[in-house]
Write an enzyme that holds these catalytic residues in place. Structure first.
Site, mmCIF file in Angstrom:
data_model
loop_
_atom_site.group_PDB
_atom_site.id
_atom_site.type_symbol
_atom_site.label_atom_id
_atom_site.label_comp_id
_atom_site.label_asym_id
_atom_site.label_seq_id
_atom_site.Cartn_x
_atom_site.Cartn_y
_atom_site.Cartn_z
ATOM 1 N N LYS A 66 0.814 -1.226 0.000
ATOM 2 C CA LYS A 66 0.000 0.000 0.000
ATOM 3 C C LYS A 66 0.850 1.279 0.000
ATOM 4 O O LYS A 66 0.425 2.291 -0.543
ATOM 5 C CB LYS A 66 -0.970 -0.004 1.185
ATOM 6 C CG LYS A 66 -2.085 -1.040 1.036
ATOM 7 C CD LYS A 66 -3.099 -0.913 2.156
ATOM 8 C CE LYS A 66 -4.175 -1.983 2.040
ATOM 9 N NZ LYS A 66 -5.212 -1.824 3.056
ATOM 10 N N ASN A 87 -4.967 1.914 -1.570
ATOM 11 C CA ASN A 87 -5.472 0.546 -1.786
ATOM 12 C C ASN A 87 -6.177 0.415 -3.140
ATOM 13 O O ASN A 87 -6.629 -0.666 -3.489
ATOM 14 C CB ASN A 87 -6.415 0.106 -0.657
ATOM 15 C CG ASN A 87 -7.797 0.703 -0.779
ATOM 16 O OD1 ASN A 87 -7.972 1.764 -1.381
ATOM 17 N ND2 ASN A 87 -8.784 0.041 -0.209
ATOM 18 N N ASP A 103 -10.427 2.452 2.275
ATOM 19 C CA ASP A 103 -10.613 1.704 3.531
ATOM 20 C C ASP A 103 -11.503 2.459 4.517
ATOM 21 O O ASP A 103 -12.403 1.865 5.126
ATOM 22 C CB ASP A 103 -9.254 1.426 4.193
ATOM 23 C CG ASP A 103 -8.481 0.333 3.476
ATOM 24 O OD1 ASP A 103 -9.117 -0.524 2.833
ATOM 25 O OD2 ASP A 103 -7.241 0.337 3.557
ATOM 26 N N GLY A 129 -1.246 1.265 13.850
ATOM 27 C CA GLY A 129 -0.540 0.914 12.619
ATOM 28 C C GLY A 129 -1.313 1.385 11.398
ATOM 29 O O GLY A 129 -2.163 2.284 11.476
ATOM 30 N N ASN A 151 -2.870 2.133 22.162
ATOM 31 C CA ASN A 151 -1.965 1.189 21.507
ATOM 32 C C ASN A 151 -1.009 0.597 22.533
ATOM 33 O O ASN A 151 -0.680 1.227 23.531
ATOM 34 C CB ASN A 151 -1.165 1.920 20.411
ATOM 35 C CG ASN A 151 -0.471 0.952 19.476
ATOM 36 O OD1 ASN A 151 -1.080 -0.030 19.046
ATOM 37 N ND2 ASN A 151 0.787 1.212 19.163
ATOM 38 N N THR A 153 2.104 0.158 22.190
ATOM 39 C CA THR A 153 3.222 1.107 22.253
ATOM 40 C C THR A 153 2.625 2.513 22.249
ATOM 41 O O THR A 153 2.203 3.018 21.205
ATOM 42 C CB THR A 153 4.147 0.918 21.027
ATOM 43 O OG1 THR A 153 4.393 -0.483 20.851
ATOM 44 C CG2 THR A 153 5.447 1.661 21.189
ATOM 45 N N MET A 215 -11.657 -5.527 13.069
ATOM 46 C CA MET A 215 -11.386 -5.353 11.630
ATOM 47 C C MET A 215 -10.958 -6.637 10.941
ATOM 48 O O MET A 215 -10.993 -6.709 9.716
ATOM 49 C CB MET A 215 -10.329 -4.287 11.425
ATOM 50 C CG MET A 215 -10.899 -2.905 11.621
ATOM 51 S SD MET A 215 -9.787 -1.725 10.901
ATOM 52 C CE MET A 215 -10.542 -0.236 11.452
ATOM 53 N N TYR A 217 -11.484 -10.781 10.209
ATOM 54 C CA TYR A 217 -12.683 -11.604 10.143
ATOM 55 C C TYR A 217 -12.271 -13.064 10.193
ATOM 56 O O TYR A 217 -11.117 -13.414 9.930
ATOM 57 C CB TYR A 217 -13.508 -11.291 8.892
ATOM 58 C CG TYR A 217 -12.738 -11.377 7.608
ATOM 59 C CD1 TYR A 217 -12.151 -10.246 7.063
ATOM 60 C CD2 TYR A 217 -12.575 -12.595 6.950
ATOM 61 C CE1 TYR A 217 -11.430 -10.317 5.895
ATOM 62 C CE2 TYR A 217 -11.851 -12.668 5.778
ATOM 63 C CZ TYR A 217 -11.276 -11.529 5.260
ATOM 64 O OH TYR A 217 -10.549 -11.605 4.109
HETATM 65 P P1 ATR Z 1 -1.425 -2.892 10.294
HETATM 66 O O1 ATR Z 1 -1.159 -2.330 8.940
HETATM 67 O O2 ATR Z 1 -2.156 -4.205 10.286
HETATM 68 O O3 ATR Z 1 -2.062 -1.920 11.214
HETATM 69 P P2 ATR Z 1 1.135 -2.462 11.575
HETATM 70 O O4 ATR Z 1 1.307 -1.128 10.949
HETATM 71 O O5 ATR Z 1 2.299 -3.375 11.722
HETATM 72 O O6 ATR Z 1 0.033 -3.317 10.827
HETATM 73 O O7 ATR Z 1 0.472 -2.239 13.028
HETATM 74 C C1 ATR Z 1 0.116 -3.312 13.816
HETATM 75 C C2 ATR Z 1 -0.714 -2.825 14.992
HETATM 76 O O8 ATR Z 1 -1.091 -3.961 15.774
HETATM 77 C C3 ATR Z 1 0.033 -1.911 15.941
HETATM 78 O O9 ATR Z 1 -0.899 -1.088 16.599
HETATM 79 C C4 ATR Z 1 0.656 -2.921 16.901
HETATM 80 O O10 ATR Z 1 0.988 -2.414 18.165
HETATM 81 P P3 ATR Z 1 2.478 -1.805 18.431
HETATM 82 O O11 ATR Z 1 2.470 -0.461 17.797
HETATM 83 O O12 ATR Z 1 2.581 -1.758 19.901
HETATM 84 O O13 ATR Z 1 3.428 -2.768 17.783
HETATM 85 C C5 ATR Z 1 -0.483 -3.874 17.064
HETATM 86 N N1 ATR Z 1 -0.042 -5.205 17.488
HETATM 87 C C6 ATR Z 1 0.633 -6.112 16.762
HETATM 88 N N2 ATR Z 1 0.869 -7.211 17.493
HETATM 89 C C7 ATR Z 1 0.325 -6.999 18.697
HETATM 90 C C8 ATR Z 1 0.232 -7.780 19.874
HETATM 91 N N3 ATR Z 1 0.743 -9.006 19.949
HETATM 92 N N4 ATR Z 1 -0.402 -7.229 20.942
HETATM 93 C C9 ATR Z 1 -0.921 -5.982 20.854
HETATM 94 N N5 ATR Z 1 -0.851 -5.192 19.767
HETATM 95 C C10 ATR Z 1 -0.247 -5.701 18.702
#
Ligand code: ATR
Length: 273
Positions: A66, A87, A103, A129, A151, A153, A215, A217
């Site tokens: 993307k 997208n 989206d 993310g 989040n 983080t 989000m 499914y």
């Molecule tokens: P996407 O495009 O699917 O949003 P991304 O940009 O990698 O993918 O973001 C993933 C999101 O899922 C982030 O909010 C991530 O949290 P962090 O910023 O703390 O990494 C969250 N995420 C991924 N794995 C996670 C987990 N095991 N527990 C909680 N949050 C998670």
């Protein structure tokens, strides 16, 4: 020759986009083909250029391309600029390629279909993310009373919220901030479930009548929806309606015809074993 469309991704074999767009085409009597393309990493721009050079009319773009599609487009819609990701690509009559992002509109369309209004509600969006960024602008346009972006983080949530302060009332923070409010709508936009994990929503964060959207499914309830169902939440939805909704917005951009999403959502639900 029918007009040619497709989806680029990697992996792509499980994509439901061909089935969705073929159903839209049949329903609206549009003469087109739609194919899934597995694109190797590093080959996105050259493959997309070739597709359009060969007369292709439009593409959907999925993980992990993307951002590359964003860079590839000759021009960008405002919502693609806000999302920082594309997208949907559409070749114009002059050969220039427009990048759009459907989206957010697909997601808001699904909330409308579900009759879950956002206006004046307290909304929790979990994740910071690409998925969260993709819907944040559209959510804020609906003018929620409050939007907490929580989040794992916290820093990423703060940064994302800062990017959107001019769009509406949004606050970013860590998971602990979920304890501060009772929410009317809760949306899981994390990819935690891919790692078998569930965002730790506290049992106290649900307002009466709260609605929860995941989000992702699945054939059954997603792990996140199963968790909140245990907290007596009655209104639950997974991302199948958003998937069909964003496809419908892409189809509209390409063909100028808005398909009815409901029969296609039903078709996909029935197709899953
Ligand atoms: P996407 O495009 O699917 O949003 P991304 O940009 O990698 O993918 O973001 C993933 C999101 O899922 C982030 O909010 C991530 O949290 P962090 O910023 O703390 O990494 C969250 N995420 C991924 N794995 C996670 C987990 N095991 N527990 C909680 N949050 C998670």
């Amino acid at each position: 020759m029918p007009d040619r469309y497709g989806v680029f991704g990697n992996p792509i074999s499980h994509s439901k986009s061909p089935e969705i767009h073929r159903a839209f085409a049949k329903q609206t009597k549009q003469d087109l083909t739609y194919q899934a393309f597995h694109v190797e990493s590093g080959c996105f721009a050259s493959t997309a250029r070739q597709f359009f050079r060969d007369g292709g009319c439009g593409l959907n773009i999925t993980v992990p391309f993307k951002e590359e599609a964003f860079a590839f487009a000759d021009e960008l819609s405002q919502r693609a600029q806000i999302a920082g990701a594309v997208n949907t690509l559409r070749r114009g009559a002059d050969g220039r390629v427009l990048g759009d992002n459907t989206d957010g509109a697909g997601f808001i369309g699904d909330l409308r279909r579900l009759a879950w209004p956002i206006n004046n509600k307290k909304v929790l969006l979990i994740g910071a993310g690409g998925a969260a960024r993709g819907v944040l602008g559209a959510l804020l346009k609906e003018q929620p009373q409050l939007l907490l972006l929580a989040n794992r983080t916290a820093k990423r949530a703060h940064l994302l919220a800062e990017d959107f302060v001019s769009e509406g009332r949004v606050v970013g923070g860590g998971y602990e901030r979920m304890q501060e409010y009772r929410f009317d709508i809760i949306i899981n936009a994390t990819s935690a479930s891919l790692f078998g994990e569930i965002p730790p929503v506290p049992p106290t964060c649900f307002a009466s009548g709260c609605a929860v959207y995941d989000m992702v499914y699945a054939n059954e309830l997603t792990p996140f929806l199963a968790l909140v169902k245990g907290f007596e939440v009655k209104r639950l939805a997974d991302g199948i309606g958003m998937l069909v909704g964003q496809a419908a917005e892409s189809f509209y951009l390409w063909r100028g015809v808005r398909p009815n999403v409901n029969p296609v959502i039903q078709q996909l639900k029935q197709a899953t074993p």
